[in-house]
Design an enzyme around this catalytic site. Structure first.
Site, PDB file in Angstrom:
ATOM      1  N   CYS A 194      17.010 -41.038  42.739  1.00 50.05           N
ATOM      2  CA  CYS A 194      17.222 -41.410  41.613  1.00 50.05           C
ATOM      3  C   CYS A 194      16.453 -43.121  41.352  1.00 50.05           C
ATOM      4  O   CYS A 194      15.312 -43.150  41.519  1.00 50.05           O
ATOM      5  CB  CYS A 194      18.702 -41.671  40.940  1.00 50.05           C
ATOM      6  SG  CYS A 194      18.947 -41.956  39.057  1.00 50.05           S
ATOM      7  N   HIS A 213      20.633 -35.761  41.740  1.00 53.51           N
ATOM      8  CA  HIS A 213      21.431 -36.220  42.971  1.00 53.51           C
ATOM      9  C   HIS A 213      22.162 -35.220  43.740  1.00 53.51           C
ATOM     10  O   HIS A 213      23.049 -34.691  43.389  1.00 53.51           O
ATOM     11  CB  HIS A 213      22.501 -37.067  42.237  1.00 53.51           C
ATOM     12  CG  HIS A 213      22.349 -38.220  41.718  1.00 53.51           C
ATOM     13  ND1 HIS A 213      22.343 -39.578  42.377  1.00 53.51           N
ATOM     14  CD2 HIS A 213      21.929 -38.658  40.377  1.00 53.51           C
ATOM     15  CE1 HIS A 213      22.176 -40.510  41.358  1.00 53.51           C
ATOM     16  NE2 HIS A 213      21.690 -39.980  40.320  1.00 53.51           N
ATOM     17  N   GLU A 216      23.721 -35.459  46.549  1.00 48.39           N
ATOM     18  CA  GLU A 216      24.625 -35.967  47.222  1.00 48.39           C
ATOM     19  C   GLU A 216      25.985 -35.542  46.156  1.00 48.39           C
ATOM     20  O   GLU A 216      27.110 -35.691  46.782  1.00 48.39           O
ATOM     21  CB  GLU A 216      24.733 -37.416  47.723  1.00 48.39           C
ATOM     22  CG  GLU A 216      24.957 -38.429  46.272  1.00 48.39           C
ATOM     23  CD  GLU A 216      23.688 -38.615  45.543  1.00 48.39           C
ATOM     24  OE1 GLU A 216      23.880 -39.461  44.808  1.00 48.39           O
ATOM     25  OE2 GLU A 216      22.590 -38.025  45.502  1.00 48.39           O
TER      26      GLU A 216
END
Length: 235
Positions: free
Chosen positions: A86, A203, A205
């Site tokens: 990002c 994302h 994660e």
């Protein structure tokens, strides 16, 4: 796998990444303040999501001048792993480690949603645990995620298989412009020619814990264990 996560003023996804690499995967993980000048012996450097320096001027424009950046450039030049997520992707384009630029979303709105992605190249350190053409789902949360590059750059990215993730429909099909933010060629993530630097707006994660009912992002990190067996990006 030793991990270093760069922390800028305004980073807000650094702890998310550290939870995945340190707690879920058990990799030695440490935070590296943006004013440091050395990375140490880390194998993987992560530029996390957030709003580095408040996104003043434009996303990533000030972070490119951080004292840690020369060490990050040397890390990438040595062929070591560098991941920008990002805001981290925005920083990588600003500093010139990846081509193109990230601009305002097509509808000028901040988007927080789930996105369907197609894995375009599964022969890289980042994607070797996926299957070719696999459709995955990852969260997105950005206001400036529209990928832009010149026609010549886009042609080179496609020819060299540097587009690793592309926004798509649930069945894997994609049509130019049918994506959340207006990215050209529906690009969600690209790597450099050598394949060791990856920038992506979604994302991973945030899709790496069973409690979140999604593990598509964890596969990206797990791929790094098999990186020595990967085919290099064509040049």
């Amino acid at each position: 796998m030793k991990v270093g996560i760069i922390v800028f003023p305004g980073s807000n996804c650094d702890r998310d990444v550290a939870y995945v690499t340190g707690e879920i995967l058990g990799w030695p993980t440490r935070m590296i303040w943006h004013q440091d000048t050395h990375l140490g012996d880390v194998d993987l450097v992560v530029l996390p999501g957030g709003f580095s320096y408040g996104d003043y001027l434009r996303c990533g424009a000030i972070a490119r001048f951080s004292p840690i950046m020369p060490a990050i450039k040397d890390h990438a030049a040595a062929g070591k792993l560098l991941l920008g997520i990002c805001n981290g992707f925005q920083i990588l384009t600003e500093v010139g480690l990846l081509p193109g630029a990230l601009g305002r979303n097509r509808d000028l709105h901040f988007i927080c949603d789930q996105a369907q992605l197609r894995v375009e190249n599964s022969q890289t350190p980042w994607t070797n645990a996926y299957t070719p053409g696999q459709v995955i789902q990852l969260p997105i949360a950005h206001g400036e995620g529209s990928y832009y590059a010149t026609p010549e750059t886009l042609e080179a990215l496609e020819a060299n298989q540097q587009v690793l993730f592309r926004y798509c429909q649930p069945d894997g099909a994609w049509v130019e412009g049918q994506n959340p933010n207006g990215s050209l060629h529906n690009i969600a993530g690209i790597c450099n020619r050598a394949g060791n630097v990856l920038g992506m707006m979604p994302h991973p994660e945030r899709a790496a814990d069973p409690l979140l009912r999604g593990l598509d992002g964890l596969i990206l990190f797990q791929s790094l264990v098999n990186q020595d067996s990967c085919m290099p990006i064509s040049v």
